[in-house]
Design an enzyme around this catalytic site. Structure first.
Site, short mmCIF file in Angstrom:
data_model
loop_
_atom_site.label_atom_id
_atom_site.label_comp_id
_atom_site.label_asym_id
_atom_site.label_seq_id
_atom_site.Cartn_x
_atom_site.Cartn_y
_atom_site.Cartn_z
N CYS A 1 5.93 3.60 2.56
CA CYS A 1 6.00 3.88 1.11
C CYS A 1 6.90 5.10 0.87
CB CYS A 1 4.60 4.15 0.54
SG CYS A 1 3.76 2.65 -0.01
N HIS B 1 1.52 3.06 -8.24
CA HIS B 1 0.11 2.79 -7.94
C HIS B 1 -0.87 3.48 -8.87
CE1 HIS B 1 1.03 0.43 -4.40
NE2 HIS B 1 1.82 1.38 -3.95
#
Lengths: 203, 274
Positions: B235, B187
């Site tokens: 995650c 990310h």
């Protein structure tokens, strides 16, 4: 344990840097990380402990480690690469394809009795027929066809798979050999998937 | 109120299968566009609305050992004040002397007002596949919905709020585990994807705003509403780390960090996700 010893020297260098930071009045914003987690299945609390590479690379790409630290990480990584025990780099590309496609392995939700996957397709384009490939890593399409199978390229690619930090100090790629994610045979199979001219990667 | 969620899940999967047939047009597409087309098919409808209704019922129902509703729960703007409250969470609460996000605050209210056991609530905060939404999921969907259009305003005025932000930011880059993954592994770059799934670059305000403002969201692949705490935990599971504990300092830290990154964006949750 073996790994810890090998990292010792670099660890000593890094520890002093953080001690200096602490002495200068910088507090650790993370606090007690372990207090936020609990062990679950195969994912034990030891996974929160960071080796020197992980510590040095736990920051934005804009502030990567100093040249000195980078050099010692890469050197240490290089020293730990184990070439195939029988000198043969290439296994079975069909087995390699399955490993490249499989994303499971080492999550607490995974069955530890099952072999780990390599999940290459999460980040790399490989066979032209597979459209569901990720783009975090470079395309590996036609990998072997473009490069041939000289001893130098075989050794380079094996090293990449074993521990990518030899070449890029804060590489995002998992250390498939060094961290024990894939076995020697699995690595050979992935190598064959990349290099074999019959492999879909090279069609 | 009982909703047969499986019908929605089944419909969702049939539609999704149609859209992911690998033809050349789709092959040229990135995953985000495929799901954008899918979302368009829903028009203004989102199956999360049914779960929001369940949450609304739960909010006003008299429940628990203390036989009370949640209507006096203070989510930061005063007891029972719901409009815009979610857009200003996480925040520091003087009564607990801690930074709390929506979900930990809801647990706090269910314990203090209704007499439920915190241990029981936290033992399994999220529903399993195919199960009815958990109370926390339904309540989160309902309360998030009451902030639709409200600009995100995650405070950094209290020292603990700033500490939570710093903790979250630091952990965002924390590489650990057998695969050396941090949040930043996936990310911190724009225009990337994993398989076909587009990855938001959460270090860029524009992408963090879009991502943060749509959680909680109805996850088509899960067939239910998933919350922000669930998102963080799932995650971390894929990072191969041990289990991130519900309401832990790191969980609240990450949510605070992302919330501050998203400040100013109108809240648009529950969203509709792949």
């Amino acid at each position: 344990m073996h790994r810890t010893v090998k990292w010792g020297l670099l660890g000593a260098a890094l520890c002093c840097t953080s001690m200096l930071a602490a002495a200068a009045g910088k507090s650790d914003p993370l606090g007690n990380v372990a207090a936020s987690f609990k062990a679950h299945g195969q994912a034990g609390m030891d996974r929160l402990e960071r080796d020197p590479m992980q510590q040095a690379c736990s920051q934005p790409a804009s502030s990567e480690p100093s040249a000195e630290v980078a050099k010692s990480i890469s050197r240490s990584a290089q020293e730990r690469v184990k070439p195939p025990s029988d000198g043969q780099y290439l296994g079975d590309w069909k087995a390699g394809e399955k490993i490249a496609q499989t994303g499971k392995g080492m999550q607490y939700s995974d069955d530890p009795a099952e072999p780990n996957g390599g999940n290459c397709y999460a980040c790399h384009q490989m066979a032209g027929s597979e459209i569901a490939y990720g783009t975090l890593g470079p395309s590996l399409s036609q990998y072997g066809k473009l490069r041939g199978t000289s001893p130098a390229i075989l050794e380079y690619t094996w090293t990449r798979l074993w521990n990518s930090h030899v070449y890029n100090v804060c590489s995002h790629m998992p250390r498939f050999g060094d961290a024990g994610i894939l076995t020697e045979q699995q690595l050979k199979d992935v190598m064959a998937y990349l290099f074999d001219l019959d492999s879909p990667v090279n069609q | 109120m009982k909703i047969d969620k499986s019908i929605f899940a089944a419909l969702a999967w049939v539609s999704l299968a149609v859209l992911t047939v690998p033809d050349s047009a789709v092959a040229q597409d990135d995953g985000d566009n495929v799901f954008a087309q899918y979302r368009e098919m829903f028009g203004d409808d989102n199956p999360a609305e049914l779960i929001e209704l369940q949450g609304e019922d739960l909010w006003s129902q008299v429940r628990g050992p203390k036989k009370a509703s949640l209507e006096k729960c203070d989510l930061g703007l005063g007891p029972g004040k719901l409009d815009g409250a979610y857009a200003q969470l996480p925040r520091y609460f003087a009564d607990t002397k801690h930074v709390m996000d929506l979900e930990t605050r809801l647990v706090y209210c269910m314990v203090t007002l209704q007499g439920f056991s915190e241990k029981d609530l936290v033992a399994k905060p999220f529903s399993g596949r195919g199960e009815q939404p958990s109370d926390l999921e339904a309540l989160s969907a309902f309360i998030a919905g009451r902030s639709r259009g409200a600009p995100i305003k995650v405070s950094q005025s209290h020292a603990q709020e700033r500490a939570a932000y710093e903790r979250g930011k630091e952990f965002f880059y924390y590489r650990a585990g057998p695969h050396d993954f941090s949040c930043a592994t996936c990310h911190s770059q724009s225009g990337k994807r994993i398989r076909l799934q587009a990855l938001p670059n959460l270090t860029e305000a524009a992408e963090a705003r879009k991502a943060y403002s749509t959680w909680p969201g109805y996850r088509i692949s899960e067939g239910t509403v998933r919350t922000m705490e669930w998102r963080m935990g799932d995650c971390v599971r894929q990072q191969r780390l041990p289990e991130l504990q519900f309401g832990s300092d790191i969980a609240i830290g990450l949510i605070t960090y992302l919330g501050v990154m998203a400040n100013g964006e109108p809240m648009n949750a529950p969203g509709l996700k792949r």
